[in-house]
Design a protein around this motif. Sequence first.
Motif, PDB file in Angstrom:
ATOM      1  N   ILE A 106      69.217 -21.585  74.596  1.00 44.39           N
ATOM      2  CA  ILE A 106      69.431 -22.552  73.512  1.00 44.39           C
ATOM      3  C   ILE A 106      70.933 -22.725  73.319  1.00 44.39           C
ATOM      4  N   ASP A 107      71.345 -23.964  73.392  1.00 37.35           N
ATOM      5  CA  ASP A 107      72.762 -24.243  73.289  1.00 37.35           C
ATOM      6  C   ASP A 107      73.179 -24.161  71.817  1.00 37.35           C
ATOM      7  N   ASP A 108      73.219 -22.938  71.326  1.00 37.39           N
ATOM      8  CA  ASP A 108      73.364 -22.693  69.909  1.00 37.39           C
ATOM      9  C   ASP A 108      74.681 -23.223  69.339  1.00 37.39           C
ATOM     10  N   LEU A 188      69.074 -37.088  63.900  1.00 36.41           N
ATOM     11  CA  LEU A 188      68.358 -38.024  64.778  1.00 36.41           C
ATOM     12  C   LEU A 188      69.039 -39.387  64.782  1.00 36.41           C
ATOM     13  N   THR A 189      69.480 -39.845  63.604  1.00 40.07           N
ATOM     14  CA  THR A 189      70.157 -41.134  63.512  1.00 40.07           C
ATOM     15  C   THR A 189      71.386 -41.155  64.410  1.00 40.07           C
ATOM     16  N   VAL A 190      72.160 -40.089  64.351  1.00 40.89           N
ATOM     17  CA  VAL A 190      73.392 -40.046  65.135  1.00 40.89           C
ATOM     18  C   VAL A 190      73.087 -40.022  66.630  1.00 40.89           C
ATOM     19  N   VAL A 191      72.140 -39.190  67.031  1.00 35.47           N
ATOM     20  CA  VAL A 191      71.793 -39.123  68.460  1.00 35.47           C
ATOM     21  C   VAL A 191      71.257 -40.476  68.929  1.00 35.47           C
ATOM     22  N   ALA A 192      70.422 -41.115  68.086  1.00 33.65           N
ATOM     23  CA  ALA A 192      69.873 -42.421  68.454  1.00 33.65           C
ATOM     24  C   ALA A 192      70.992 -43.461  68.584  1.00 33.65           C
ATOM     25  N   ALA A 221      67.527 -33.102  73.881  1.00 34.47           N
ATOM     26  CA  ALA A 221      66.873 -31.962  74.531  1.00 34.47           C
ATOM     27  C   ALA A 221      67.266 -30.657  73.835  1.00 34.47           C
ATOM     28  N   ALA A 222      68.533 -30.559  73.409  1.00 37.42           N
ATOM     29  CA  ALA A 222      68.969 -29.354  72.698  1.00 37.42           C
ATOM     30  C   ALA A 222      68.227 -29.228  71.362  1.00 37.42           C
ATOM     31  N   LEU A 223      68.031 -30.357  70.688  1.00 36.39           N
ATOM     32  CA  LEU A 223      67.287 -30.336  69.420  1.00 36.39           C
ATOM     33  C   LEU A 223      65.845 -29.891  69.656  1.00 36.39           C
ATOM     34  N   LEU A 224      65.286 -30.367  70.759  1.00 37.03           N
ATOM     35  CA  LEU A 224      63.886 -30.034  71.047  1.00 37.03           C
ATOM     36  C   LEU A 224      63.732 -28.534  71.308  1.00 37.03           C
ATOM     37  N   LEU A 234      60.530 -35.008  69.490  1.00 37.85           N
ATOM     38  CA  LEU A 234      59.772 -35.382  70.690  1.00 37.85           C
ATOM     39  C   LEU A 234      59.831 -36.894  70.878  1.00 37.85           C
ATOM     40  N   GLY A 235      59.667 -37.621  69.765  1.00 35.84           N
ATOM     41  CA  GLY A 235      59.664 -39.083  69.820  1.00 35.84           C
ATOM     42  C   GLY A 235      60.992 -39.645  70.298  1.00 35.84           C
ATOM     43  N   LEU A 236      62.071 -39.086  69.796  1.00 33.96           N
ATOM     44  CA  LEU A 236      63.388 -39.591  70.194  1.00 33.96           C
ATOM     45  C   LEU A 236      63.648 -39.319  71.677  1.00 33.96           C
ATOM     46  N   LEU A 237      63.359 -38.102  72.111  1.00 33.62           N
ATOM     47  CA  LEU A 237      63.584 -37.782  73.527  1.00 33.62           C
ATOM     48  C   LEU A 237      62.680 -38.650  74.411  1.00 33.62           C
ATOM     49  N   ALA A 238      61.436 -38.868  73.958  1.00 33.36           N
ATOM     50  CA  ALA A 238      60.509 -39.718  74.715  1.00 33.36           C
ATOM     51  C   ALA A 238      61.078 -41.129  74.856  1.00 33.36           C
TER      52      ALA A 238
END
Lengths: 421, 115
Positions: A106-108, A188-192, A221-224, A234-238
Amino acid sequence: MTSHPGEDVAAALIDAHRRGWARVLASVARVTRDLDAAEDATQEAFAAALDAWRRDGVPATPVAWLTTVARRKALDVIRREETLSRKLPMLIVPEDDHTPAPSDDIDDDRLRLIFLCCHPALGLAARVALTLRLVCGLTTAEIAHLFLVNERTMAARITRAKKKIRAAGIPYRVPAEHELADRLPSVLTVVALVFTEGHTASHGDSLRRPTRVRLATELAAALLELMPEEPEVLGLLATIRLAEGRAHGRLSENGSLALLREQDRSTWDLGAINEGRALAEQAMRRSAHRGPGPYAIHAAIAALHSEALSYDATDWPQILALYNLLLSIQPSPVTRLARAMARSMVEGPAAALTEVELLEEDRELSAYNGLAAARADLLHRLGRQAEAAVAYERAASLTNNEVERLFLTDRAHAMRDRNSL
Amino acid sequence: MKYMLLLFEPDTDWLSVPKEKLEAELDAHGEFCRYLEERGITFSGAALRPSTTATTLRPDGEQMIVTDGPYVELKENLGGYYIIDVADLDEALEIAKRCPVSAGIEVRPTWDTSG
């Protein structure tokens, strides 16, 4: 270690920057408790690497090398300022009396940085800017360019955010489990946003920015790994994987933009699509008990597009139903527009046009090229080519992406030609 | 770090509200104070009289002009405050969420002037 020619060193350094910037920075920040000092030391370590690696060869573990050097540099500075650093109210770092080895599972460190940068106590623009700066290692100039503001404005924004982190005592840690639900939407907003910008660049000569897409993929992926059960992650990575799976189809052979309708589906990356579909399915299944969130719904829509054998064979009624669901939990003008376009595939372009024209009264959307392009498409399908040409021209004038602009201008010309026949 | 929780709410004349309402309010704050004590958090605070009782001083050259009313006229006013001593902003926010409030709470770190 052997001596490497210059290009190899440069390539190794670029790769280490991409994969390791955040890890090095986070690891140093743990020692310095000061983001500016950590950034300085990290930058110095990357600069030192260029010389050292040319001389001694690229080390077996470049990121570990950089971390060691950056930490040493930071500690030197701290020693010099020993008395001063005692008094400075620095970042709050719990359990910092040990320095855990960089873990590979895990990329802590990187997650810590994401949650720090995306703290809801910071404004959204500051969150995105800080994430790009600290987690992704973009320069202030690059970020300013991305946001269409001048460099000084962006530098001031980043400085203000860093000051608030320090003065308000925003802690530098991955939130506890019970805090995650509150914090997650912001991250999630920022990653999106990083992904969206990579998928269709807001300006410039190329349609995509693959490094941004890769960053977003890695962050998701790190969040997952942190939250393997969370449907929205899962939804965002998908969504990201599905969009990537179709990325090759978006450019035709001559480099121009191809709409989903015209894409050669054999160019799609089935590996990425299957991975994305599996993730989307998990996202929907895991959210069954509380109802799916926006990212899970977006993923489900993208999955339906990706599994259709052709544009016409797409399950449009199902897509329309998903947009209706999305609209009920997260109403936004852009969702209304997407829903209207799905509706045009179920009920025909006339009904959708009425809806799209109503959206033109929305001030938030008036400068959005997607609205003009959607209207143009509907007018074209209704056989109103002259009006379609005008709408395509308007859409072209509203984008700063050269590939998109060329595509829209071409469409406008095509409408005029057809009209004159 | 010390944080001030500034409790904003519409002005209320607590002398004329029904007894049950006043008691409910006092109970809520009593419960919040017990929560702080249980967590071992050092705190202080006070409830403020309505903004209609406020008097403002503004410098005007060498003089101070004294006027009736609060410094800024708002729909919601500062109705009271707590000062809490906690580890970081996250803990301060977690605690602020447990604090009884009607309109909103502003959370602000205080300067550490202890040297």
